[in-house]
Design a protein around this motif. Structure first.
Motif, PDB file in Angstrom:
ATOM      1  N   TRP A 177      27.593 -69.497  48.137  1.00  0.00           N
ATOM      2  CA  TRP A 177      29.034 -70.268  48.201  1.00  0.00           C
ATOM      3  C   TRP A 177      29.119 -71.388  48.253  1.00  0.00           C
ATOM      4  O   TRP A 177      27.889 -71.766  49.415  1.00  0.00           O
ATOM      5  CB  TRP A 177      29.215 -68.763  49.868  1.00  0.00           C
TER       6      TRP A 177
ATOM      7  N   ASP B  63      33.465 -64.382  50.356  1.00  0.00           N
ATOM      8  CA  ASP B  63      33.555 -63.494  50.953  1.00  0.00           C
ATOM      9  C   ASP B  63      32.325 -62.664  50.843  1.00  0.00           C
ATOM     10  O   ASP B  63      30.919 -61.658  51.495  1.00  0.00           O
ATOM     11  CB  ASP B  63      33.910 -62.150  49.603  1.00  0.00           C
ATOM     12  N   VAL B  64      31.323 -62.751  50.135  1.00  0.00           N
ATOM     13  CA  VAL B  64      29.654 -62.883  49.923  1.00  0.00           C
ATOM     14  C   VAL B  64      29.475 -64.224  50.229  1.00  0.00           C
ATOM     15  O   VAL B  64      29.469 -65.231  49.674  1.00  0.00           O
ATOM     16  CB  VAL B  64      29.315 -62.236  48.494  1.00  0.00           C
TER      17      VAL B  64
ATOM     18  N   THR C  81      27.140 -54.747  46.435  1.00  0.00           N
ATOM     19  CA  THR C  81      28.242 -54.424  45.601  1.00  0.00           C
ATOM     20  C   THR C  81      27.879 -54.501  44.019  1.00  0.00           C
ATOM     21  O   THR C  81      26.810 -54.682  44.032  1.00  0.00           O
ATOM     22  CB  THR C  81      28.813 -56.481  45.895  1.00  0.00           C
TER      23      THR C  81
ATOM     24  N   ALA D 102      30.390 -58.534  39.431  1.00  0.00           N
ATOM     25  CA  ALA D 102      32.193 -58.491  40.273  1.00  0.00           C
ATOM     26  C   ALA D 102      31.424 -59.640  41.498  1.00  0.00           C
ATOM     27  O   ALA D 102      32.148 -60.413  42.416  1.00  0.00           O
ATOM     28  CB  ALA D 102      32.627 -57.427  41.397  1.00  0.00           C
ATOM     29  N   VAL D 103      30.525 -59.634  41.537  1.00  0.00           N
ATOM     30  CA  VAL D 103      29.890 -60.337  43.199  1.00  0.00           C
ATOM     31  C   VAL D 103      30.287 -61.760  42.963  1.00  0.00           C
ATOM     32  O   VAL D 103      30.072 -62.569  43.979  1.00  0.00           O
ATOM     33  CB  VAL D 103      27.796 -59.938  42.886  1.00  0.00           C
TER      34      VAL D 103
ATOM     35  N   GLU E  26      32.014 -63.086  42.015  1.00  0.00           N
ATOM     36  CA  GLU E  26      33.932 -63.940  42.405  1.00  0.00           C
ATOM     37  C   GLU E  26      33.960 -63.851  43.651  1.00  0.00           C
ATOM     38  O   GLU E  26      34.803 -64.888  44.154  1.00  0.00           O
ATOM     39  CB  GLU E  26      34.479 -63.035  40.883  1.00  0.00           C
ATOM     40  N   SER E  27      33.071 -63.124  44.249  1.00  0.00           N
ATOM     41  CA  SER E  27      33.286 -62.703  45.941  1.00  0.00           C
ATOM     42  C   SER E  27      32.080 -63.417  46.535  1.00  0.00           C
ATOM     43  O   SER E  27      33.104 -64.252  47.071  1.00  0.00           O
ATOM     44  CB  SER E  27      32.585 -60.975  45.979  1.00  0.00           C
TER      45      SER E  27
ATOM     46  N   PRO F 167      24.375 -59.797  49.251  1.00  0.00           N
ATOM     47  CA  PRO F 167      24.788 -58.042  48.671  1.00  0.00           C
ATOM     48  C   PRO F 167      23.684 -57.293  47.984  1.00  0.00           C
ATOM     49  O   PRO F 167      22.456 -58.272  48.113  1.00  0.00           O
ATOM     50  CB  PRO F 167      25.571 -59.331  47.411  1.00  0.00           C
TER      51      PRO F 167
END
Ligand code: TMO
Length: 315
Positions: free
Chosen positions: A253, A73-74, A60, A64-65, A67-68, A30
């Motif tokens: 992640w 998603d990230v 992004t 909020a990153v 949560e991603s 991101p």
């Protein structure tokens, strides 16, 4: 005979290492709205590409990153600043799916800040009560008889207005539209040595351009943003300064280690210092390079720093 055996062992070790091959799916990095993060993300992206990975950058929101990342998603975040993002990061950790990949060497601070000439008009600084007693010095047509404080962009969630309310300060908080608006405010005040107070942080390029100081608010205590009892005002949140010696973390992640083991091993080793991060920001904010160019130049100038991070098995 012995040498031959050792060579065989090394070949076997290499075969094992390449067995856990990184996925060819893109590693998603991101990009946010301050320069060191953008350059650092490009630096790391270029390192991972050189290791044979596919990398994709996405712009992004900086809160909020988390949560991603949790949802996969990230893939990672390279600059988790304790002051701005500690709360969002901790909330995501509690939900699960995101991992703490360790701290950079850098020590961070984000808070109300002024260029040194401001002290001529308000000699009691850096104390926050002295700043408040000088509020009229910072008054503008827009703020009436109250002082103007230019806070960071809204998504950094600095809670400046809540702090003013909690500490009973005579200031109006205005959110800058971008980091560039903060530098423009300082730059415009410089010629006439006009007193200004704005949001700033370290490490950053700004400290080499404008000597200055952070305002000393009541010291940060854990829970100041969650429990009204913490901090000097028993009935309010955000009645403390940000951490004065904050962390700068890497996050990823949870599935990254299994999907991209070599890239994950590199991410674990990555650690930047305060001067290295300030230099990354300077290449964009002072030298006006594009982020990819700034990253390529930084990599070229700092091979001794990062080359060890990609060598297999080295730590
Ligand atoms: C998140 N920041 C480093 C701009 O304070």
């Amino acid at each position: 005979m012995k040498a031959k055996f050792l060579m065989t062992a090394a070949a076997a070790a290499l075969a094992t290492a390449s067995f856990a091959e990184d996925s060819s799916d893109p590693i998603v990095i991101p990009i946010h709205n301050w320069s060191s993060q953008i350059v650092m993300s490009n630096v790391v992206g270029q390192i991972l590409e050189a290791q044979g990975n596919n990398v994709e950058f996405v712009t992004t929101d900086s809160q909020a990153v988390y949560e991603s990342i949790r949802l996969g998603d990230v893939t990672m975040e390279l600059e988790v600043w304790e002051g701005a993002f500690g709360a969002s990061f901790r909330a995501a950790l509690e939900k699960g799916g995101i991992v703490d990949v360790g701290d950079h060497d850098a020590v961070t601070r984000e808070d109300w800040w002024y260029p040194m000439w401001t002290k001529d008009a308000c000699p009691g600084l850096p104390d926050w009560e002295a700043l408040n007693a000088c509020a009229s010095v910072f008054a503008t047509a827009e703020t009436g008889d109250k002082g103007r404080y230019l806070d960071g962009p809204v998504d950094w969630l600095k809670h400046g207005a809540e702090r003013v309310e909690a500490l009973g300060m005579d200031f109006v908080v205005i959110n800058a539209g971008s980091a560039a608006a903060l530098w423009a405010e300082i730059g415009a005040a410089e010629a006439d040595k006009k007193p200004v107070v704005v949001f700033n942080w370290t490490p950053n390029f700004a400290e080499a351009v404008w000597p200055g100081e952070f305002v000393e608010f009541p010291a940060w205590e854990d829970g100041c943003d969650k429990d009204p009892a913490v901090g000097p005002n028993p009935d309010a949140l955000y009645d403390c300064g940000n951490p004065a010696t904050g962390y700068l973390k890497k996050a990823a992640w949870e599935g990254m280690e299994e999907k991209w083991p070599d890239a994950y091993a590199t991410l674990q080793k990555i650690s930047f210092t305060n001067p290295q991060i300030a230099e990354m920001a300077k290449k964009v904010d002072v030298d006006e390079l594009e982020p990819e160019e700034a990253a390529a130049e930084w990599l070229e100038e700092n091979k001794d720093v990062w080359e060890g991070w990609t060598s297999m098995g080295a730590s």
